[in-house]
Write an enzyme that holds these catalytic residues in place. Structure first.
Site, PDB file in Angstrom:
ATOM      1  N   HIS A  57      29.190   1.077   8.069  1.00 26.16           N
ATOM      2  CA  HIS A  57      29.880  -0.706   7.992  1.00 26.16           C
ATOM      3  C   HIS A  57      31.439  -0.663   9.231  1.00 26.16           C
ATOM      4  O   HIS A  57      32.199   0.543   9.279  1.00 26.16           O
ATOM      5  CB  HIS A  57      30.506  -0.644   6.744  1.00 26.16           C
ATOM      6  CG  HIS A  57      31.430  -1.810   6.548  1.00 26.16           C
ATOM      7  ND1 HIS A  57      32.373  -1.617   5.573  1.00 26.16           N
ATOM      8  CD2 HIS A  57      30.978  -2.870   5.913  1.00 26.16           C
ATOM      9  CE1 HIS A  57      33.522  -2.998   5.504  1.00 26.16           C
ATOM     10  NE2 HIS A  57      33.024  -3.861   6.328  1.00 26.16           N
ATOM     11  N   HIS A 132      38.594  -5.347  14.222  1.00 31.88           N
ATOM     12  CA  HIS A 132      39.333  -5.310  12.267  1.00 31.88           C
ATOM     13  C   HIS A 132      40.242  -5.443  11.623  1.00 31.88           C
ATOM     14  O   HIS A 132      40.784  -4.327  11.286  1.00 31.88           O
ATOM     15  CB  HIS A 132      38.269  -4.054  11.507  1.00 31.88           C
ATOM     16  CG  HIS A 132      38.016  -4.034  10.210  1.00 31.88           C
ATOM     17  ND1 HIS A 132      38.226  -3.465   9.310  1.00 31.88           N
ATOM     18  CD2 HIS A 132      37.927  -5.437   9.488  1.00 31.88           C
ATOM     19  CE1 HIS A 132      37.922  -3.519   7.989  1.00 31.88           C
ATOM     20  NE2 HIS A 132      38.068  -5.329   8.021  1.00 31.88           N
TER      21      HIS A 132
END
Length: 341
Positions: A57, A132
């Site tokens: 992930h 991110h």
């Protein structure tokens, strides 16, 4: 039977990528670099959508740049707060979801990569970065690292899932896709019917890379697969119990023929979770204590048309995640042996 299966797996894949001075194995050192090539011949014709495949992930977030601007994936309030240098240091603790580089993940057995990309504010070129919360490495550098591994391991197949795009216009998309094409060339697998894809068919075509592109731009290139071909339902919870219930429910509803399926075995922090564990970060606050219970669920799963396919996790090196998922494929072999009896 379980003991025999594990012994067989260790013989096939239990090599060490980089032994440490003590001579003992750590999770990140167990090398599954050729696990697909090492699968028994009975599984070479099984559709890829029926195999158990480990994934990560936010795969690229092993490094983010706390000196870079805050990414366009963040709210205006976060961007204002991030003017304080300490805030970016804390953001980094919650943005990093992996410890291993692309190469190390590949050697550990990871074959699915969850990718989020963005242009960088103020850049005059068309450079694209992983993102991110904070910016990561350049996408081009990551693609080169992956391609180098694939060249050395010609029977390994990977899934690159570009599922979030930020601050990207058509020119940025075109630049990114041309970079993908330049990086992988003939290794790219043309989009086709999911049920027709097996290790054998890909090996015959010398194809190693499936690119999923969650943007209408995919229609312009035959090697870009639509995002709908790889659904990845998201539980969005901090509760292991609720996560497992969600994973079970979405597995029971999966399309077993026309698409792959990603089970996101991850917990997602709430605002209050971050507030309580601000200094500890994602790994110490949420992942470290819950990952063993999530792995226990993984161990009970079975691949196949109605079973698991791709499973993703945060910090894949904290437990024996990749090997645990890979070993589930032995259950398919046992089923085939029983069917012949």
């Amino acid at each position: 039977m379980l003991a025999v299966r594990k012994a067989r797996r260790k013989l096939r894949m239990g090599t060490i990528c980089s032994p440490n001075p003590s001579g003992t194995k750590t999770t990140s050192e167990v090398c599954n670099a050729d696990w697909m090539a090492s699968l028994p011949p009975q599984l070479h014709n099984v559709p890829l959508s029926n195999l158990a495949i480990p994934g990560s992930h936010d795969s690229f977030s092993y490094w983010v740049d706390e000196k870079s601007p805050v990414g366009p994936d963040q709210t205006p309030a976060i961007k204002r707060l991030a003017r304080i240098s300490l805030v970016k240091k804390l953001m980094k603790k919650w943005s990093v979801t992996q410890n291993l580089t692309f190469r190390e993940q590949l050697e550990a057995g990871i074959r699915y990569f969850d990718l989020r990309v963005s242009s960088k504010p103020g850049d005059t070129d068309q450079e694209i970065y992983f993102i991110h919360g904070l910016f990561g490495i350049k996408v081009w550098d990551g693609l080169m690292e992956i391609d180098s591994f694939l060249t050395q391991h010609p029977q390994e197949i990977i899934f690159l899932d570009f599922n979030h795009f930020y601050a990207m216009d058509e020119a940025h998309h075109r630049c990114l896709v041309l970079r993908i094409q330049e990086a992988f060339g003939n290794k790219l697998c043309l989009a086709c019917s999911v049920e027709s894809l097996s290790l054998k068919t890909l090996w015959e075509k010398n194809s190693q890379v499936l690119i999923f592109y969650h943007c209408p731009f995919y229609k312009q290139y035959p090697f870009l697969w639509p995002g709908k071909k790889i659904p990845a339902p998201w539980a969005n919870t901090t509760s292991v119990r609720k996560l497992i219930l969600f994973l079970e429910t979405t597995l029971s509803e999966r399309d077993s023929r026309s698409s792959f399926h990603v089970s996101q075995a991850i917990l997602t922090p709430r605002v209050k979770t971050i507030a309580r564990g601000l200094v500890g970060g994602l790994k110490n606050t949420l992942v470290h204590r819950n990952l063993p219970a999530i792995l226990d669920w993984v161990k009970t799963q079975k691949p196949g048309a109605m079973g698991i396919n791709i499973i993703t996790s945060d910090f894949v090196d904290l437990v024996d995640f990749a090997t645990t998922v890979i070993e589930l494929n032995d259950l398919l072999q046992e089923d085939r042996a029983l069917a012949k009896c």
